[in-house]
Design a protein around this motif. Structure first.
Motif, PDB file in Angstrom:
ATOM      1  N   SER A  24     -78.077  52.948  19.134  1.00 54.15           N
ATOM      2  CA  SER A  24     -79.041  53.141  18.053  1.00 54.15           C
ATOM      3  C   SER A  24     -78.650  52.298  16.846  1.00 54.15           C
ATOM      4  O   SER A  24     -77.523  51.807  16.739  1.00 54.15           O
ATOM      5  CB  SER A  24     -79.059  54.626  17.669  1.00 54.15           C
ATOM      6  N   ASN A  25     -79.587  52.160  15.902  1.00 53.53           N
ATOM      7  CA  ASN A  25     -79.258  51.523  14.628  1.00 53.53           C
ATOM      8  C   ASN A  25     -79.162  52.560  13.513  1.00 53.53           C
ATOM      9  O   ASN A  25     -79.176  52.221  12.330  1.00 53.53           O
ATOM     10  CB  ASN A  25     -80.300  50.466  14.248  1.00 53.53           C
ATOM     11  N   SER A  26     -79.069  53.832  13.889  1.00 54.36           N
ATOM     12  CA  SER A  26     -79.057  54.915  12.905  1.00 54.36           C
ATOM     13  C   SER A  26     -77.664  55.503  12.715  1.00 54.36           C
ATOM     14  O   SER A  26     -76.951  55.774  13.674  1.00 54.36           O
ATOM     15  CB  SER A  26     -80.005  56.034  13.345  1.00 54.36           C
ATOM     16  N   PHE A  27     -77.307  55.711  11.445  1.00 55.43           N
ATOM     17  CA  PHE A  27     -76.092  56.443  11.089  1.00 55.43           C
ATOM     18  C   PHE A  27     -76.415  57.920  10.859  1.00 55.43           C
ATOM     19  O   PHE A  27     -75.634  58.647  10.284  1.00 55.43           O
ATOM     20  CB  PHE A  27     -75.462  55.858   9.823  1.00 55.43           C
ATOM     21  N   ARG A  28     -77.622  58.324  11.263  1.00 51.60           N
ATOM     22  CA  ARG A  28     -78.091  59.705  11.196  1.00 51.60           C
ATOM     23  C   ARG A  28     -78.280  60.174   9.741  1.00 51.60           C
ATOM     24  O   ARG A  28     -78.433  59.351   8.841  1.00 51.60           O
ATOM     25  CB  ARG A  28     -77.174  60.613  12.024  1.00 51.60           C
TER      26      ARG A  28
ATOM     27  N   CYS B 127     -71.746  48.208   3.706  1.00 52.06           N
ATOM     28  CA  CYS B 127     -72.620  47.249   4.379  1.00 52.06           C
ATOM     29  C   CYS B 127     -73.856  47.939   4.968  1.00 52.06           C
ATOM     30  O   CYS B 127     -74.928  47.344   5.035  1.00 52.06           O
ATOM     31  CB  CYS B 127     -71.845  46.517   5.469  1.00 52.06           C
ATOM     32  N   GLY B 128     -73.698  49.198   5.380  1.00 53.18           N
ATOM     33  CA  GLY B 128     -74.850  49.958   5.842  1.00 53.18           C
ATOM     34  C   GLY B 128     -75.851  50.180   4.723  1.00 53.18           C
ATOM     35  O   GLY B 128     -77.065  50.021   4.899  1.00 53.18           O
ATOM     36  N   ASP B 129     -75.368  50.544   3.531  1.00 52.86           N
ATOM     37  CA  ASP B 129     -76.249  50.763   2.394  1.00 52.86           C
ATOM     38  C   ASP B 129     -76.987  49.484   2.002  1.00 52.86           C
ATOM     39  O   ASP B 129     -78.156  49.523   1.611  1.00 52.86           O
ATOM     40  CB  ASP B 129     -75.443  51.280   1.196  1.00 52.86           C
ATOM     41  N   LEU B 130     -76.315  48.344   2.109  1.00 51.59           N
ATOM     42  CA  LEU B 130     -76.926  47.066   1.728  1.00 51.59           C
ATOM     43  C   LEU B 130     -77.958  46.584   2.745  1.00 51.59           C
ATOM     44  O   LEU B 130     -78.803  45.738   2.422  1.00 51.59           O
ATOM     45  CB  LEU B 130     -75.844  45.993   1.566  1.00 51.59           C
ATOM     46  N   ASN B 131     -77.907  47.116   3.961  1.00 49.91           N
ATOM     47  CA  ASN B 131     -78.788  46.644   5.035  1.00 49.91           C
ATOM     48  C   ASN B 131     -79.655  47.754   5.608  1.00 49.91           C
ATOM     49  O   ASN B 131     -80.068  47.699   6.768  1.00 49.91           O
ATOM     50  CB  ASN B 131     -77.951  46.000   6.141  1.00 49.91           C
ATOM     51  N   GLN B 132     -79.958  48.768   4.789  1.00 48.82           N
ATOM     52  CA  GLN B 132     -80.729  49.895   5.305  1.00 48.82           C
ATOM     53  C   GLN B 132     -82.178  49.522   5.541  1.00 48.82           C
ATOM     54  O   GLN B 132     -82.743  48.643   4.884  1.00 48.82           O
ATOM     55  CB  GLN B 132     -80.631  51.089   4.363  1.00 48.82           C
ATOM     56  N   VAL B 133     -82.757  50.182   6.523  1.00 44.96           N
ATOM     57  CA  VAL B 133     -84.186  50.064   6.822  1.00 44.96           C
ATOM     58  C   VAL B 133     -84.775  51.468   6.768  1.00 44.96           C
ATOM     59  O   VAL B 133     -84.051  52.459   6.875  1.00 44.96           O
ATOM     60  CB  VAL B 133     -84.423  49.423   8.206  1.00 44.96           C
TER      61      VAL B 133
ATOM     62  N   ALA C 207     -82.698  59.728   7.249  1.00 42.29           N
ATOM     63  CA  ALA C 207     -81.519  59.140   7.875  1.00 42.29           C
ATOM     64  C   ALA C 207     -81.160  57.820   7.196  1.00 42.29           C
ATOM     65  O   ALA C 207     -81.962  57.242   6.464  1.00 42.29           O
ATOM     66  CB  ALA C 207     -81.759  58.915   9.357  1.00 42.29           C
ATOM     67  N   LEU C 208     -79.938  57.359   7.466  1.00 39.12           N
ATOM     68  CA  LEU C 208     -79.527  56.019   7.070  1.00 39.12           C
ATOM     69  C   LEU C 208     -79.530  55.164   8.331  1.00 39.12           C
ATOM     70  O   LEU C 208     -78.677  55.324   9.202  1.00 39.12           O
ATOM     71  CB  LEU C 208     -78.129  56.033   6.444  1.00 39.12           C
ATOM     72  N   ALA C 209     -80.526  54.290   8.440  1.00 44.74           N
ATOM     73  CA  ALA C 209     -80.593  53.341   9.544  1.00 44.74           C
ATOM     74  C   ALA C 209     -80.471  51.941   8.972  1.00 44.74           C
ATOM     75  O   ALA C 209     -80.798  51.704   7.805  1.00 44.74           O
ATOM     76  CB  ALA C 209     -81.903  53.498  10.318  1.00 44.74           C
ATOM     77  N   VAL C 210     -79.988  51.010   9.788  1.00 44.98           N
ATOM     78  CA  VAL C 210     -79.678  49.683   9.274  1.00 44.98           C
ATOM     79  C   VAL C 210     -80.276  48.599  10.156  1.00 44.98           C
ATOM     80  O   VAL C 210     -80.521  48.796  11.345  1.00 44.98           O
ATOM     81  CB  VAL C 210     -78.148  49.468   9.167  1.00 44.98           C
ATOM     82  N   ASP C 211     -80.510  47.443   9.537  1.00 41.93           N
ATOM     83  CA  ASP C 211     -80.826  46.231  10.289  1.00 41.93           C
ATOM     84  C   ASP C 211     -79.544  45.830  11.008  1.00 41.93           C
ATOM     85  O   ASP C 211     -78.556  45.458  10.369  1.00 41.93           O
ATOM     86  CB  ASP C 211     -81.273  45.141   9.313  1.00 41.93           C
ATOM     87  N   ARG C 212     -79.537  45.921  12.318  1.00 39.55           N
ATOM     88  CA  ARG C 212     -78.273  45.795  13.047  1.00 39.55           C
ATOM     89  C   ARG C 212     -77.652  44.400  12.911  1.00 39.55           C
ATOM     90  O   ARG C 212     -76.438  44.273  12.787  1.00 39.55           O
ATOM     91  CB  ARG C 212     -78.426  46.214  14.512  1.00 39.55           C
ATOM     92  N   GLU C 213     -78.482  43.340  12.890  1.00 42.38           N
ATOM     93  CA  GLU C 213     -77.921  42.001  12.744  1.00 42.38           C
ATOM     94  C   GLU C 213     -77.383  41.778  11.339  1.00 42.38           C
ATOM     95  O   GLU C 213     -76.286  41.241  11.152  1.00 42.38           O
ATOM     96  CB  GLU C 213     -78.983  40.954  13.093  1.00 42.38           C
ATOM     97  N   GLY C 214     -78.163  42.160  10.331  1.00 39.78           N
ATOM     98  CA  GLY C 214     -77.712  42.002   8.951  1.00 39.78           C
ATOM     99  C   GLY C 214     -76.456  42.791   8.669  1.00 39.78           C
ATOM    100  O   GLY C 214     -75.550  42.330   7.958  1.00 39.78           O
TER     101      GLY C 214
END
Length: 462
Positions: free
Chosen positions: A58-62, A88-94, A99-106
């Motif tokens: 997943s791309n989610s940190f829940r 880095c998760g906070d800077l690339n969140q979607v 939840a905190l989900a992130v752009d996985r490549e970014g």
């Protein structure tokens, strides 16, 4: 001038290893991070790039709710300890609701760039085949559930244990422009806003009873990937393939990833869907969405056919289909001490999922902790793990002996049940009576406040 300590070696550049390396360097100790991805001819069953901290499932940190959710509490503790993974998760969140989900490549690129730029971090692309050299006296093994066979076998021979493994499954990812928004709509469950303020972060695909029943039939009948070498490996309940859930009962999915509660179809608000499939944004551009809870071991040919039965996904184009791989973890209560060192070979610490924590955030948290413990050792300081009242300390307690004696040790996500209990309050801070049905929620808030206070006391004392 004080002599700089010898480098600490971190094996594995996933979330745990990257976090461990960052914490060590931030403590002023040089660190060498060894990552086998990037070596010609060397790969794993699940990774697609050679970037550090690649997210393979997943791309989610829940949940990011620190007050009422245990994983959100773990987020807050890690932020308080200068976590590179959380930064880095906070800077690339979607967008992802609460939840905190992130752009996985970014996200991976950001972690890689931070570590490459740190003057005390050296990244070496190589596979550590077997036990680390004997002159490496301070080592963190953060190779994760996809540990290379040579290293895994060497560790198992050292401990005299047999490998403990479980299946882990990956959900498909859909191209956003192939979703039919004449059927699907955007809404977060209960319109809950996420860290970025978006209350419509999910794509929702409704099913009536007839469509749901036909979908379950197809899911159960579809051809599954079988792995004879792994036939005795159990599943981890936190990441069950969707067809395994369906096998447990036809209504299981309606009470799990396909539950229809907290969502209203704007085209027909008076009619409640029998089931709803949700998709969550997977990249910053919003061009990819992953199917929430749809981990699967269906064969690739069957996946497209079965998942296109979902209304709104009848023309879905898949950027990635689901898959299955085997994860490995140690019998940590028997093998590790509270410093997360291997009792049989104390120069080795372990971090991440291989220790028996489950989840991205939990793995990174153990990397953070082992990094701090290893750095303290290198600097000649004594540092105990955080107290069990904290989420991080509770995980340490679990993996070093928190399960019932005689029971089988299994991977665990962070949850309030791992923290020392508190009595549910009957009145609030103003002395007003709390409704009995709200007391459990109030207790979680108290446990979270206690954890944050204890974590900061531990941090400031260390």
């Amino acid at each position: 001038m004080t002599e700089r300590p010898s480098p600490i070696h971190v094996i594995g550049g996933g979330l745990a290893g990257s976090e461990a390396a960052w914490q060590i360097a931030q403590a002023g100790v040089p660190v060498i991070l060894h990552e086998m991805r990037g070596v010609p001819g060397v790969k794993t069953d699940a990774h697609h790039t050679d970037g550090l901290a690649e997210l393979v499932c997943s791309n989610s940190f829940r949940s990011d709710d620190w007050e009422y959710n245990a994983v959100g509490l773990l987020h807050a503790e890690m932020r308080a300890l200068d976590s590179v993974i959380m930064a880095c998760g906070d800077l690339n969140q979607v967008p992802a609701g609460g939840a905190l989900a992130v752009d996985r490549e970014g996200f991976s690129q950001a972690v890689t760039a931070k570590l490459q730029a740190h003057p005390l971090v050296t990244i070496v692309r190589e596979e550590i085949a077997g036990l680390p050299p004997e002159d490496w006296d301070n080592v963190i093994v953060a190779t994760g559930p996809l540990t290379s066979p040579a290293l895994a076998d060497a560790i198992l021979k050292t401990t005299g244990e047999e490998s403990l493994s479980f299946f882990d499954a990956i959900a498909p990812i859909v191209h956003a422009d192939s979703i039919d928004f004449d059927i699907a709509w955007r809404q977060s469950r209960y319109d809950k806003e996420g860290p970025g303020g978006d209350a419509a972060a999910y794509v929702n695909c409704p099913m009536n009873r007839e469509q749901y029943e036909a979908f379950i039939d197809a899911l159960l009948a579809g051809p599954k990937a079988e792995f004879k070498d792994w036939e005795n490996v159990p599943y981890f309940d936190g990441c069950l393939p969707i067809e395994v859930m369906a096998e447990r009962g036809r209504e299981t999915l309606r009470h799990g990833p396909m539950k229809p509660v907290g969502l209203t179809n704007p085209r027909d608000p008076q009619v409640k869907a029998h089931a709803i499939v949700q998709l969550r944004q997977d990249n910053a551009l919003g061009t990819l969405f992953n199917m929430v809870g749809f981990q699967t071991k269906l064969k690739h040919g069957a996946q497209a056919e079965v998942f296109r039965m979902i209304p709104g996904l009848q023309d879905a184009q898949f950027a990635r289909l689901g898959g299955l791989h085997r994860n490995t973890f140690l019998n940590s209560p028997k093998l590790l001490d509270r410093q997360l060192r291997l009792k049989a070979l104390p120069r080795l610490r372990f971090a991440g999922q291989v220790t028996g924590v489950e989840g991205y955030v939990e793995s990174a948290a153990m990397g953070l902790l082992t990094g701090r413990l290893a750095a303290a050792q290198a600097l000649g300081r004594d540092l105990a793990p955080p107290p069990p009242e904290t989420a991080m300390g509770a995980l340490v307690e679990h993996i070093t002996g928190g399960h019932l004696e005689g029971s089988k040790f299994q991977p665990m996500n962070i949850n309030y049940g791992l923290l020392p209990p508190l009595e549910a309050p009957k009145v609030d801070a103003e002395g007003k009576r709390i409704n009995p049905k709200d007391r459990g929620r109030a207790k979680k808030r108290l446990m979270s406040e206690r954890a944050i206070a204890a974590l900061k006391t531990w941090r400031d004392a260390g």
